[in-house]
Scaffold this motif. Structure first.
Motif, PDB file in Angstrom:
ATOM      1  N   GLN A   1      46.653 -50.880  26.498  1.00 54.27           N
ATOM      2  CA  GLN A   1      47.111 -52.233  26.830  1.00 54.27           C
ATOM      3  C   GLN A   1      48.414 -52.527  26.093  1.00 54.27           C
ATOM      4  N   HIS A   2      49.516 -52.505  26.846  1.00 57.13           N
ATOM      5  CA  HIS A   2      50.824 -52.754  26.239  1.00 57.13           C
ATOM      6  C   HIS A   2      51.184 -54.231  26.417  1.00 57.13           C
ATOM      7  N   SER A   3      50.540 -55.104  25.661  1.00 61.43           N
ATOM      8  CA  SER A   3      50.807 -56.542  25.768  1.00 61.43           C
ATOM      9  C   SER A   3      52.164 -56.890  25.161  1.00 61.43           C
TER      10      SER A   3
ATOM     11  N   THR B   1      52.889 -49.037  30.538  1.00 57.92           N
ATOM     12  CA  THR B   1      51.656 -48.267  30.321  1.00 57.92           C
ATOM     13  C   THR B   1      51.642 -47.030  31.198  1.00 57.92           C
TER      14      THR B   1
ATOM     15  N   THR C   1      41.612 -47.563  21.157  1.00 62.95           N
ATOM     16  CA  THR C   1      42.599 -48.451  21.768  1.00 62.95           C
ATOM     17  C   THR C   1      44.015 -48.076  21.357  1.00 62.95           C
TER      18      THR C   1
ATOM     19  N   ILE D   1      40.118 -56.011  24.883  1.00 62.39           N
ATOM     20  CA  ILE D   1      40.196 -55.114  23.728  1.00 62.39           C
ATOM     21  C   ILE D   1      38.913 -55.197  22.908  1.00 62.39           C
TER      22      ILE D   1
ATOM     23  N   SER E   1      47.605 -49.952  21.738  1.00 63.03           N
ATOM     24  CA  SER E   1      48.129 -51.246  22.150  1.00 63.03           C
ATOM     25  C   SER E   1      49.372 -51.592  21.325  1.00 63.03           C
TER      26      SER E   1
ATOM     27  N   ILE F   1      46.202 -59.096  18.405  1.00 56.92           N
ATOM     28  CA  ILE F   1      45.708 -57.719  18.523  1.00 56.92           C
ATOM     29  C   ILE F   1      45.635 -57.014  17.171  1.00 56.92           C
TER      30      ILE F   1
END
Length: 378
Positions: free
Chosen positions: A275-277, A211, A302, A292, A304, A310
């Motif tokens: 948010q780089h899940s 991120t 967002t 989120i 992501s 997601i």
């Protein structure tokens, strides 16, 4: 309907979904069954602690029940002896009518006793319990053996139900009900142009270094851009060093772990949520990140990944941007695309509208109650 909420550790500030059920399910007519307690009980509920020191009789029975429970239930979590007797009496004297286990691993402890007592038991799967834990053959077997004891299962995302099914864990009464967000409390405020926010533990699953790198590269020509990180963890210090190395220390603020109210205020003014899940090496995944859902309610755009649940929340190009997990160049491009939107306010309005429609936790709580009531009636 009086419900027992079964959870692992109580009281944990970060488990807003558990705390909401304790406070509001069936009008707050709840009691609590926990593994451990830190002594903090803001809701004043009757509480039973499962984990306690064995007395002499239970110590003598321990080898037998360890073997028996391993064979019959594939888990050592099932109470026996005095502990089982005391839990049974607690549920009886508290006039409990249904048990809601907040995680699959907690359901392992209460499902057999619930079945013995004729109490319907529901299990809520939320993330680790239906991802990382499924790598254990013992847990997969324990879940499969548990299913007949359950009245139903609930998951925060279809992704987790699919994970369970792939491991041979299914139930005919399965439902997807996200944790949701208080859309009356999380609302858009005056957005600071170019402001980005990332919330979560500094751990592998959240990929904070990715991120940070993508933000630095994507906003090179945006001197107004700012990134606020909220959270702590083992990757915090490396992230702080990386910000210095990338020359963006003046654009990035690390707030550390902060209360939920601080997060709400940050979301109120943030324009973008990053948010780089990713799936951790041990198999741990998200379910459907509450952060989120909160960001959408606050009107954040967002950026992501197509990870876990997601994509069930973000409509690509309509309320945000998604890339494959681990795709650092793609994440950089997605942040740049977000900054290039001609009408970010319109996208923010759409994100808020989706949150109101899909993630209002009052509506989702009512859905959960309907599922439980209709199952019990049937």
């Amino acid at each position: 309907m009086r419900a027992a909420i079964a959870t692992g550790d109580y009281h944990k500030m970060g488990e807003t979904f558990v705390n909401r059920h304790i406070e509001h399910l069936f009008g707050g007519d709840t009691v609590i069954v926990v593994g451990r307690s830190n002594g903090d009980d803001p809701y004043g509920k009757p509480l039973f602690m499962r984990r306690r020191r064995f007395g002499p009789a239970d110590r003598a029975l321990l080898p037998y029940f360890t073997l028996r429970n391993a064979l019959v239930h594939a888990t050592s979590r099932v109470p026996f002896g005095q502990g089982k007797h005391e839990l049974r009496e607690f549920l009886r004297t508290q006039r409990v009518e249904v048990i809601l286990a907040e995680f699959g691993t907690q359901a392992l402890a209460v499902a057999p006793l619930g079945a013995e007592m004729g109490l319907p038991v529901f299990s809520y799967f939320r993330g680790t319990d239906a991802s990382k834990h499924l790598r254990s053959r013992r847990i997969r077997r324990a879940y499969r053996l548990m299913m007949p004891h359950l009245a139903g299962i609930v998951s925060v995302s279809q992704f987790l139900l699919d994970n369970l099914a792939a491991a041979g864990v299914t139930h005919p009464n399965a439902h997807v009900i996200p944790s949701g967000v208080d859309v009356r409390r999380f609302r858009p405020g005056d957005k600071r142009p170019g402001s980005c926010l990332a919330v979560g533990r500094f751990v592998e699953k959240k990929a904070p270094l990715t991120t940070l790198r993508s933000f630095a590269e994507a906003t090179r020509d945006h001197p107004e851009a700012r990134l606020d990180f909220v959270g702590d963890g083992p990757l915090l210090a490396p992230a702080q060093r990386l910000a210095e190395d990338l020359g963006v220390a003046e654009k990035v603020t690390f707030h550390g772990a902060r209360p939920h109210e601080f997060v709400r205020k940050q979301l109120e003014s943030a324009q973008y949520f990053l948010q780089h899940s990713v799936t951790a090496k041990d198999g741990n995944t998200e379910g459907l990140p509450t952060a989120i859902q909160e960001a959408m309610a606050a009107g954040c755009i967002t950026v992501s990944t197509r990870h876990a649940g997601i994509p069930e929340a973000i409509d690509e190009g309509e309320t945000g941007f998604l890339v494959p997990e681990g795709d650092a160049p793609g994440f950089t491009t997605a942040i740049a695309r977000a900054f290039a939107i001609s009408d970010p306010a319109a996208m923010a309005v759409r994100a808020r509208s989706v949150a109101e429609t899909r993630f209002d936790n009052d509506r989702l709580l009512a859905r959960l109650e309907d599922v439980i009531r209709s199952t019990v009636r049937a």
